[in-house]
Design an enzyme around this catalytic site. Sequence first.
Site, PDB file in Angstrom:
ATOM      1  N   GLY A 175       0.830  -1.206   0.000  1.00  0.00           N
ATOM      2  CA  GLY A 175       0.000   0.000   0.000  1.00  0.00           C
ATOM      3  C   GLY A 175       0.859   1.248   0.000  1.00  0.00           C
ATOM      4  N   GLY A 176       0.286   2.319   0.556  1.00  0.00           N
ATOM      5  CA  GLY A 176       0.994   3.603   0.590  1.00  0.00           C
ATOM      6  C   GLY A 176       2.293   3.530   1.366  1.00  0.00           C
ATOM      7  N   GLY A 409      23.824  14.207 -28.915  1.00  0.00           N
ATOM      8  CA  GLY A 409      23.302  14.676 -27.634  1.00  0.00           C
ATOM      9  C   GLY A 409      23.884  13.898 -26.469  1.00  0.00           C
ATOM     10  CB  ALA A 410      24.701  10.349 -25.985  1.00  0.00           C
TER      11      ALA A 410
HETATM   12  C1  HXC Z   1      -3.712  -4.656  11.051  1.00  0.00           C
HETATM   13  C2  HXC Z   1      -2.609  -6.469  10.227  1.00  0.00           C
HETATM   14  C3  HXC Z   1      -2.331  -5.785   9.013  1.00  0.00           C
HETATM   15  C4  HXC Z   1      -2.814  -4.454   8.903  1.00  0.00           C
HETATM   16  C5  HXC Z   1      -1.469  -7.732   8.881  1.00  0.00           C
HETATM   17  N1  HXC Z   1      -2.058  -7.671  10.083  1.00  0.00           N
HETATM   18  N2  HXC Z   1      -1.632  -6.600   8.206  1.00  0.00           N
HETATM   19  N3  HXC Z   1      -3.292  -5.902  11.215  1.00  0.00           N
HETATM   20  N4  HXC Z   1      -3.487  -3.933   9.936  1.00  0.00           N
HETATM   21  N5  HXC Z   1      -2.590  -3.711   7.797  1.00  0.00           N
HETATM   22  C6  HXC Z   1      -2.082  -8.694  11.114  1.00  0.00           C
HETATM   23  C7  HXC Z   1      -2.901  -9.903  10.707  1.00  0.00           C
HETATM   24  O1  HXC Z   1      -4.268  -9.692  10.990  1.00  0.00           O
HETATM   25  C8  HXC Z   1      -2.289 -10.965  11.594  1.00  0.00           C
HETATM   26  O2  HXC Z   1      -2.792 -10.763  12.907  1.00  0.00           O
HETATM   27  C9  HXC Z   1      -0.829 -10.566  11.638  1.00  0.00           C
HETATM   28  O3  HXC Z   1      -0.784  -9.198  11.286  1.00  0.00           O
HETATM   29  C10 HXC Z   1       0.010 -11.342  10.655  1.00  0.00           C
HETATM   30  O4  HXC Z   1      -0.619 -11.254   9.374  1.00  0.00           O
HETATM   31  P1  HXC Z   1      -0.908 -12.536   8.458  1.00  0.00           P
HETATM   32  O5  HXC Z   1      -1.883 -12.130   7.437  1.00  0.00           O
HETATM   33  O6  HXC Z   1      -1.236 -13.702   9.324  1.00  0.00           O
HETATM   34  O7  HXC Z   1       0.530 -12.772   7.833  1.00  0.00           O
HETATM   35  P2  HXC Z   1       0.911 -13.280   6.394  1.00  0.00           P
HETATM   36  O8  HXC Z   1       0.065 -14.449   6.029  1.00  0.00           O
HETATM   37  O9  HXC Z   1       2.402 -13.430   6.398  1.00  0.00           O
HETATM   38  O10 HXC Z   1       0.508 -12.097   5.405  1.00  0.00           O
HETATM   39  C11 HXC Z   1       1.127 -10.839   5.506  1.00  0.00           C
HETATM   40  C12 HXC Z   1       0.409  -9.809   4.628  1.00  0.00           C
HETATM   41  C13 HXC Z   1      -1.090  -9.803   4.946  1.00  0.00           C
HETATM   42  C14 HXC Z   1       0.652 -10.155   3.146  1.00  0.00           C
HETATM   43  C15 HXC Z   1       1.075  -8.452   4.881  1.00  0.00           C
HETATM   44  O11 HXC Z   1      -1.246  -9.676   6.360  1.00  0.00           O
HETATM   45  C16 HXC Z   1      -1.807  -8.693   4.299  1.00  0.00           C
HETATM   46  O12 HXC Z   1      -2.131  -8.745   3.140  1.00  0.00           O
HETATM   47  N6  HXC Z   1      -2.088  -7.636   5.085  1.00  0.00           N
HETATM   48  C17 HXC Z   1      -2.768  -6.455   4.555  1.00  0.00           C
HETATM   49  C18 HXC Z   1      -1.815  -5.726   3.630  1.00  0.00           C
HETATM   50  C19 HXC Z   1      -2.420  -4.488   3.063  1.00  0.00           C
HETATM   51  O13 HXC Z   1      -3.294  -4.505   2.206  1.00  0.00           O
HETATM   52  N7  HXC Z   1      -1.986  -3.392   3.615  1.00  0.00           N
HETATM   53  C20 HXC Z   1      -2.392  -2.128   3.116  1.00  0.00           C
HETATM   54  C21 HXC Z   1      -3.193  -1.469   4.136  1.00  0.00           C
HETATM   55  S1  HXC Z   1      -3.570   0.088   3.469  1.00  0.00           S
HETATM   56  P3  HXC Z   1      -3.032 -11.970  13.931  1.00  0.00           P
HETATM   57  O14 HXC Z   1      -3.938 -11.389  14.949  1.00  0.00           O
HETATM   58  O15 HXC Z   1      -3.632 -13.101  13.161  1.00  0.00           O
HETATM   59  O16 HXC Z   1      -1.655 -12.256  14.455  1.00  0.00           O
HETATM   60  C22 HXC Z   1      -2.152   0.977   3.614  1.00  0.00           C
HETATM   61  C23 HXC Z   1      -2.274   2.340   3.134  1.00  0.00           C
HETATM   62  C24 HXC Z   1      -1.204   3.170   3.659  1.00  0.00           C
HETATM   63  O17 HXC Z   1      -1.147   0.569   4.068  1.00  0.00           O
HETATM   64  C25 HXC Z   1      -1.386   4.534   3.058  1.00  0.00           C
HETATM   65  C26 HXC Z   1      -0.260   5.414   3.466  1.00  0.00           C
HETATM   66  C27 HXC Z   1      -0.355   6.676   2.707  1.00  0.00           C
END
Ligand code: HXC
Length: 519
Positions: A175-176, A409-410
């Site tokens: 993400g971001g 140019g290069a």
């Molecule tokens: C809260 C999160 C989290 C998140 C993971 N966890 N990402 N909790 N917010 N963004 C938690 C899970 O619920 C889990 O909690 C623990 O972390 C481990 O994650 P898993 O999914 O079990 O691990 P894994 O299978 O290795 O997968 C990792 C992952 C996946 C690929 C990163 O968790 C995932 O896709 N997360 C979301 C990623 C995403 O879309 N992020 C973008 C958010 S938006 P438990 O309780 O089970 O231990 C963003 C915008 C930012 O970031 C903008 C800034 C400008």
Amino acid sequence: MPTGPEARDLLAELRDRERGLRDEGRGQDVARQHAAGKRTARERLAELFDPGSFVELGLHVRHRARDFGMERRDVPADAVVTGFGTVDGRTVYAYAQDFMALGGSLGEMHARKIVRVQDLALEAGCPLVAINDSGGARIHEGIDALDGYAHIFRRNVLASGVVPQLAVILGPCAGGAVYSPALTDFVFMVSGVSQMYITGPDVVRAVLGESLTHEELGGAAVHSARSGVCHFLDTDEARCLERVRTLLGYLPANNLEDPPQLDPAPGCGPVEALRAVVPAEANRQYDMRQVIDGILDPDSFLEVHAGWAQNALVGLGRLGGRPMGVVANQPRMLAGCLDIASSEKIARFVRTCDAFNLPLVTLVDTPGYLPGTDQEHGGIIRHGAKVLYAYAEATVPKVSVVVRKAYGGAYIAMCSRGLGADFAAAWPGAEIAVMGPEPACNIIFRREIAADSDPEGARARLVAEYRETFAHPYVAAARGYVDAVLDPADTRSWLRRTLDAAVHKRQDPPARKHGNLPL
Ligand code: HXC
């Protein structure tokens, strides 16, 4: 502080609290992280810093979230370890996200911890290393998490060009969240461990119907070879962190300091091997790395962006112990042409060196900017302009050597005297011209060639004449566009002397808010 039994209780409480927060008290989490082929945040910091030098800040910080069950959720140190330590005795600030704690996700307090070390690094004039391993914005904390990122990005920008910022991706960076690394100077990734993408595979599948793995979408191979997001690719975490230490050894602590000078390497005599690098046959390819190796101190070349835009070579090295940046065309790829990707690679590197007081050595062998609709329609005009802009703007010492071709140019773009090189030289076989002899003759002698009873013979004669008249280094030398025509064997010593002579150079560009770099 009380003495006697109460004191023991207080210290016991402190140790108990610390144990639950550090790896020692989190055996299962640590085992899971290791099973995923990753080290913990604290193990990574221990590896990065000189033994025992890391000082942690904010171990006891806790989140304040109350929604979606977060009031019952313990997130040790709010999922990020922050502090400072030394690398080869020099102070460096760092943070490492702790994936074992709620996926290293970033909430309000997590962001505040990062911002604190960003502020400290900027005020102290020290580099900042950011180790990323995170699921991104903590979903439970909503807009507070987004606001946290905004503060981090703003500090990335404020620190840009003031202190070196290095982003090490050792897990997901989704993400971001990718934009903090993107705003730093160097991004490191590890095969099979690091992933960066704006939207993950699930969203890509839903929106575009494309099925991709995390690796295929944003793995280290993709970003080091195709997107150019990653500057350094390694096969494991230990090598990656060792490379971070190595890179820091070439960089000053901040923009007001000079890069660390090692004791001068002994001797700077002729390097005979350089005479044999360029093949006698015109247009035969060779590896420009041989020239770089013959010029720099032994084993000092640290190539940047090694897998991306390989028709250009950029990297840090030392000459007589002094760190500097090297930019070169690579005749082995696309004959060393400049294209969109290599223009961005060179321009970015030149600006990084200029920001951190690294003199620039440019080695030229290019037939020009790459022709074709892909390039024209992709914007080679504005991307190619970045090279000109970066070199013309850079105030560090700049020395260039035309090794073979420098056309059109290069020639100008690759740090010609007119663009601002402090010193320029050419090897005796150099061809410096508005274009290669063949295309030049096909344009200016088109009628003569067509009218000749032996057109091919006429073309060959005219090409030879053109080469004799224009496309050799003595025309440029006679007009002062190059300061010397060098025996290749003397290049190392010439570069060392000219860089010594330019090292205290001062330039005061006209006052302005900022220039308008073509983006
Ligand atoms: C809260 C999160 C989290 C998140 C993971 N966890 N990402 N909790 N917010 N963004 C938690 C899970 O619920 C889990 O909690 C623990 O972390 C481990 O994650 P898993 O999914 O079990 O691990 P894994 O299978 O290795 O997968 C990792 C992952 C996946 C690929 C990163 O968790 C995932 O896709 N997360 C979301 C990623 C995403 O879309 N992020 C973008 C958010 S938006 P438990 O309780 O089970 O231990 C963003 C915008 C930012 O970031 C903008 C800034 C400008």
